[in-house]
Design an enzyme around this catalytic site. Structure first.
Site, PDB file in Angstrom:
ATOM      1  N   ASN A 115       0.859  -1.180   0.000  1.00  0.00           N
ATOM      2  CA  ASN A 115       0.000   0.000   0.000  1.00  0.00           C
ATOM      3  C   ASN A 115       0.896   1.231   0.000  1.00  0.00           C
ATOM      4  O   ASN A 115       1.371   1.682   1.049  1.00  0.00           O
ATOM      5  CB  ASN A 115      -0.923  -0.006   1.223  1.00  0.00           C
ATOM      6  CG  ASN A 115      -1.943  -1.121   1.169  1.00  0.00           C
ATOM      7  OD1 ASN A 115      -2.899  -1.058   0.416  1.00  0.00           O
ATOM      8  ND2 ASN A 115      -1.711  -2.174   1.965  1.00  0.00           N
ATOM      9  N   GLU A 116       1.161   1.739  -1.183  1.00  0.00           N
ATOM     10  CA  GLU A 116       2.104   2.834  -1.358  1.00  0.00           C
ATOM     11  C   GLU A 116       1.494   4.162  -0.906  1.00  0.00           C
ATOM     12  O   GLU A 116       0.269   4.273  -0.717  1.00  0.00           O
ATOM     13  CB  GLU A 116       2.508   2.929  -2.833  1.00  0.00           C
ATOM     14  CG  GLU A 116       3.168   1.677  -3.392  1.00  0.00           C
ATOM     15  CD  GLU A 116       4.612   1.503  -2.941  1.00  0.00           C
ATOM     16  OE1 GLU A 116       4.987   2.008  -1.868  1.00  0.00           O
ATOM     17  OE2 GLU A 116       5.387   0.838  -3.672  1.00  0.00           O
ATOM     18  N   PRO A 117       2.346   5.192  -0.717  1.00  0.00           N
ATOM     19  CA  PRO A 117       1.806   6.522  -0.395  1.00  0.00           C
ATOM     20  C   PRO A 117       0.702   6.921  -1.371  1.00  0.00           C
ATOM     21  O   PRO A 117       0.824   6.736  -2.587  1.00  0.00           O
ATOM     22  CB  PRO A 117       3.032   7.423  -0.541  1.00  0.00           C
ATOM     23  CG  PRO A 117       4.185   6.533  -0.182  1.00  0.00           C
ATOM     24  CD  PRO A 117       3.824   5.187  -0.747  1.00  0.00           C
ATOM     25  N   SER A 140      -2.350   5.589  -0.861  1.00  0.00           N
ATOM     26  CA  SER A 140      -3.386   4.592  -0.595  1.00  0.00           C
ATOM     27  C   SER A 140      -4.358   5.122   0.452  1.00  0.00           C
ATOM     28  O   SER A 140      -3.949   5.753   1.432  1.00  0.00           O
ATOM     29  CB  SER A 140      -2.756   3.281  -0.101  1.00  0.00           C
ATOM     30  OG  SER A 140      -1.921   2.720  -1.089  1.00  0.00           O
TER      31      SER A 140
END
Length: 639
Positions: free
Chosen positions: A162-164, A166
């Protein structure tokens, strides 16, 4: 007894956080919590539903669970597990596959039924991913949700993938990977960013937050900024780990390096009563001066009182008394004579003058760490007449690109042909290696022959550096420590033979000084294993008479530097000496122009070293000391 650094609840911290000195002890504490949960569920006749993570952080947790299974009878028959993520596309048997990782690290080593573990599939058609993700979450829901979720954290704050950006309500889905995430994974893909997948299937933030218990692991200073932001900052999609502030049963388990930006570690005097010893005083005064952008000798009583240091001021009475004490400590740490200055007063100096000519061992984990990390000091020791030896602890062979190896093989074959050298066995070895490399698949490990060729390349470069600095080649010792020679990024644990090799060299040379890579922050990296070998060897030898005269200095690698308040010896460098060090680094041609394990930093090693050394000199200058072009920094290990 646990070595966790327990403190009272900290007002600044919005997530409960336990700090350990040793990541291995931290991992054991988490493994035992998981084991206790498994046993409790067994007693109640229930399934234990675990959410599991991959990456370097949980490896020691899994190792301890495997140990408990083998030695204490811990059974996993009632465990059902769901992994967080998988690269896409990715074949399950690929070296980089998380399926393969989990089977090698845990599943194949315990008695969990094969039908009880689930991972995202990296090889399904893209048009089936959405249905697969819904089904994945449904399986978890049918089991009543996750009883326990184990997490790591990315350098950009991601949990799972869950990357920045998300959202807190995000579901299991296909995710585009952030560039920093791909760059951090490049070492797992042969050092080539183009081979790192751009996508991954990840469990969503929402499902993670619905776990009954969440434990996040973080080791090393590269995680420190994001840990502090998650624990003390505001909740933001820019740092997905900060969403865990909303969870009612979460724990961060970190080592001291990963915790270093927390206020209780960085500025403990702001959160609790402290005992003002010399080290803490130096840290506080340096921090105050740098924050206020004032030289130490210009700090005032008001500066101390206005910035939470009134207790320190009260102990001294006047700012001047504190200032001069810390200033003198910094001033005395600077020396152009790292081996000790002949006929000089040893008082308050970082090194002793006698014996005038010292025997020195510089331990270099890889064949270039000596010149990258302490090349100026290396040159200074040689120029000042000391007997300097370099011990290259590993071959460094996995850090050579396939193209570089083929170029080297072609040279050897052409050289033999040009000069009529007929050695069928040698020719066969090199031709086999070349043939393998030209047909090598992404999932294949290098053969022993290829690793030997790559090791020879690094060895030749190291010898060239020694000649450049000015020591005889016979003073270069190639230890080829066995723990490294797996052919994989993942290395074997430190073994008895590694320690014996190290111990034998120390006993043979009987040094007055040892220099070692002090990268304590990384619990799994080569530098840390190499340092452990040295520490074990020194501990075994410390009763010997020659060890009474031996001082051990720790330098840092290309990735970070000691904090200014930690430095006990700073060796200044002139502009010409900086250039000289750069030219020494250039001798390692295989590590230039896009190195295999460059990480997320696009700069070459010589650029990182120069900036790091320049920043150290700049900090000394900001604190009111002389202005130098660059400085190399060391901390003494008192065994």
């Amino acid at each position: 007894m646990s070595n966790a650094l327990f403190k009272e609840p900290i007002a600044y911290e919005k997530i409960p956080t336990r700090i350990f000195n040793d990541p291995r002890e931290a991992s054991k504490s988490v493994a035992h919590e998981i084991a206790d949960l498994i046993k409790l569920k067994q007693q109640e006749g229930e399934k234990c539903v675990l959410g599991l993570a991959t990456g370097s952080s949980p490896k020691t947790v899994y190792a301890e669970l495997v140990r408990m299974h083998r030695e204490e009878g811990l059974s996993f028959k009632n465990v059902v597990s769901f992994n967080l993520d998988e690269y896409y596309p990715m074949e399950p048997d690929a070296i980089q596959s998380y399926w393969r990782f989990m089977k090698e690290q845990l599943f194949d080593l315990v008695d969990i039924p094969k039908e009880n573990y689930f991972l995202p599939l990296g090889d399904i058609p893209q048009n089936q991913i959405e249905d697969f993700c819904r089904s994945y979450e449904a399986k978890i829901d049918d089991l009543g949700g996750l009883d326990f979720q184990l997490l790591g954290i990315g350098g950009n704050g991601h949990i799972g993938f869950n990357e920045p950006g998300s959202l807190i309500n995000s579901k299991t889905r296909l995710m585009m990977l952030d560039h920093s995430t791909r760059a951090a994974a490049v070492m797992d893909f042969g050092g080539e960013l183009i081979k790192v997948p751009k996508k991954a299937i990840t469990m969503g933030v929402s499902k993670i937050l619905h776990a009954k218990r969440v434990v996040l692991l973080a080791w090393g200073e590269r995680k420190a900024n994001m840990i502090a932001d998650a624990v003390e900052g505001s909740v933001s999609e820019h740092n997905p780990s900060s969403y865990l502030q909303s969870h009612g049963n979460v724990l961060f388990v970190v080592d001291t390096a990963a915790a270093s930006d927390l206020k209780r570690m960085k500025s403990p005097w702001l959160v609790e009563d402290v005992i003002w010893d010399s080290k803490l005083t130096k840290k506080a005064v340096c921090s105050l001066a740098l924050d206020l952008k004032k030289p130490i000798l210009k700090l005032t009583n008001k500066d101390y009182n206005d910035n939470g240091l009134s207790d320190l001021l009260a102990g001294y009475g006047q700012a001047y008394e504190i200032n001069i004490e810390v200033f003198n400590q910094l001033q005395h740490s600077i020396t152009g004579w790292p081996g000790g200055k002949p006929n000089a007063d040893d008082t308050n100096r970082p090194e002793r003058a006698l014996p005038e000519r010292k025997r020195v061992i510089i331990f270099s984990p890889h064949p270039d760490d000596d010149i990258i990390s302490m090349g100026g000091t290396f040159q200074r020791l040689v120029d000042q007449g000391h007997e300097v030896h370099v011990a290259y602890q590993t071959s460094g062979n996995i850090a050579v690109s396939d193209d570089e190896a083929i170029r080297f093989i072609d040279f050897v074959v052409d050289f033999n042909r040009q000069f009529g050298i007929n050695n069928d066995e040698t020719a066969t070895i090199f031709e086999n290696a070349k043939s393998f490399l030209q047909n090598k698949k992404d999932s294949e490990l290098d053969t022993a022959e290829v690793r030997h060729v790559k090791g020879l390349i690094r060895k030749g470069e190291a010898k060239n550096t020694c000649r450049f600095v000015g020591i005889p080649v016979e003073n270069a010792h190639f230890l080829n420590m066995p723990f490294y020679e797996t052919g994989q990024v993942q290395k074997a644990p430190l073994g008895k033979m590694d320690i014996e090799i190290t111990k034998d060299l120390i006993e043979k040379i009987k040094p007055h000084q040892i220099y070692a890579a002090g990268d304590l922050a990384d619990p799994h990296g080569t530098h840390k294993v190499c340092l452990d070998a040295i520490m074990e060897a020194v501990t075994h030898l410390k009763h010997k008479n020659f060890m009474k005269d031996c001082w051990v200095w720790l330098y840092r690698g290309a990735w970070a530097e000691w904090e200014i308040h930690e430095i006990e010896m700073a060796v200044p460098m002139s502009p010409d000496q900086v250039i000289q060090k750069r030219l020494g680094i250039f001798k390692h041609q295989s590590q230039k122009d896009g190195v295999v394990f460059q990480g997320s930093d696009a700069r070459e090693f010589w650029q990182r070293a120069e900036e790091r050394n320049g920043v150290t000199a700049e900090l000394y200058n900001k604190l009111g000391l002389a202005e130098y072009e660059a400085m190399e920094a060391f901390v003494r290990w008192k065994y």
